[in-house]
Design a protein around this motif. Structure first.
Motif, PDB file in Angstrom:
ATOM      1  N   SER A  11       0.731  -1.252  -0.090  1.00  0.00           N
ATOM      2  CA  SER A  11      -0.011   0.069   0.007  1.00  0.00           C
ATOM      3  C   SER A  11       0.794   1.178   0.180  1.00  0.00           C
ATOM      4  O   SER A  11       1.974   1.300   0.601  1.00  0.00           O
ATOM      5  CB  SER A  11      -0.597  -0.132   1.233  1.00  0.00           C
ATOM      6  N   GLU A  12       0.372   2.497  -0.595  1.00  0.00           N
ATOM      7  CA  GLU A  12       1.160   3.554  -0.790  1.00  0.00           C
ATOM      8  C   GLU A  12       1.047   4.198   0.630  1.00  0.00           C
ATOM      9  O   GLU A  12       1.916   5.140   0.865  1.00  0.00           O
ATOM     10  CB  GLU A  12       0.596   4.403  -1.956  1.00  0.00           C
ATOM     11  N   LEU A  42       1.911   2.892   3.262  1.00  0.00           N
ATOM     12  CA  LEU A  42       3.242   2.460   4.213  1.00  0.00           C
ATOM     13  C   LEU A  42       4.468   3.110   3.843  1.00  0.00           C
ATOM     14  O   LEU A  42       5.362   2.959   4.365  1.00  0.00           O
ATOM     15  CB  LEU A  42       3.339   0.763   3.953  1.00  0.00           C
ATOM     16  N   ALA A  43       4.556   3.964   2.601  1.00  0.00           N
ATOM     17  CA  ALA A  43       5.854   4.412   2.166  1.00  0.00           C
ATOM     18  C   ALA A  43       6.072   5.657   3.265  1.00  0.00           C
ATOM     19  O   ALA A  43       5.515   6.460   3.652  1.00  0.00           O
ATOM     20  CB  ALA A  43       5.476   5.252   0.835  1.00  0.00           C
ATOM     21  N   GLY A  44       7.535   5.231   3.455  1.00  0.00           N
ATOM     22  CA  GLY A  44       8.127   6.435   4.613  1.00  0.00           C
ATOM     23  C   GLY A  44       7.781   5.859   6.053  1.00  0.00           C
ATOM     24  O   GLY A  44       8.436   6.689   6.991  1.00  0.00           O
ATOM     25  N   THR A  45       7.266   4.724   6.166  1.00  0.00           N
ATOM     26  CA  THR A  45       7.026   4.322   7.661  1.00  0.00           C
ATOM     27  C   THR A  45       8.009   3.366   8.417  1.00  0.00           C
ATOM     28  O   THR A  45       7.836   3.331   9.773  1.00  0.00           O
ATOM     29  CB  THR A  45       5.680   3.817   7.994  1.00  0.00           C
ATOM     30  N   VAL A  46       8.828   2.942   7.517  1.00  0.00           N
ATOM     31  CA  VAL A  46       9.780   1.827   8.134  1.00  0.00           C
ATOM     32  C   VAL A  46      11.059   2.782   8.293  1.00  0.00           C
ATOM     33  O   VAL A  46      11.599   3.605   7.331  1.00  0.00           O
ATOM     34  CB  VAL A  46      10.011   0.776   6.932  1.00  0.00           C
ATOM     35  N   HIS A  47      11.645   2.571   9.476  1.00  0.00           N
ATOM     36  CA  HIS A  47      13.011   3.295   9.959  1.00  0.00           C
ATOM     37  C   HIS A  47      13.841   2.476  10.301  1.00  0.00           C
ATOM     38  O   HIS A  47      13.623   1.619  11.399  1.00  0.00           O
ATOM     39  CB  HIS A  47      12.712   4.671  10.872  1.00  0.00           C
TER      40      HIS A  47
END
Length: 77
Positions: free
Chosen positions: A51-52, A54-59
């Motif tokens: 899903s779009e 989720l973009a940028g949610t993993v660090h």
């Protein structure tokens, strides 16, 4: 029942089928060979995409290259 669909071309009028490990050698199998007409297109199912949202949610917070245990934990003589 598990069905196996393979699209392949014969070599020297022979077809070789590699069975997956889930199909055991102690059973009998029925093989049906059907030619694909030139009008029929063979397509693979589209790949799933995340899903779009989720973009940028993993660090990443850790160094993935660094060893997990210090060198002093290893017995070296």
């Amino acid at each position: 029942m598990e069905a196996l669909r393979i699209i392949t071309q014969p070599v020297n009028r022979q077809l070789i089928i590699d069975l997956p490990p889930s199909l055991t050698g102690d059973q009998q199998y029925e093989v049906i060979v059907l030619p694909i007409s030139s009008q029929e297109s063979v397509t693979t199912p589209p790949r799933r995409r995340p899903s779009e949202k989720l973009a940028g949610t993993v660090h990443l917070l850790d160094d993935l290259i660094a060893p997990t245990t210090p060198d002093s934990d290893w017995e070296s003589s």
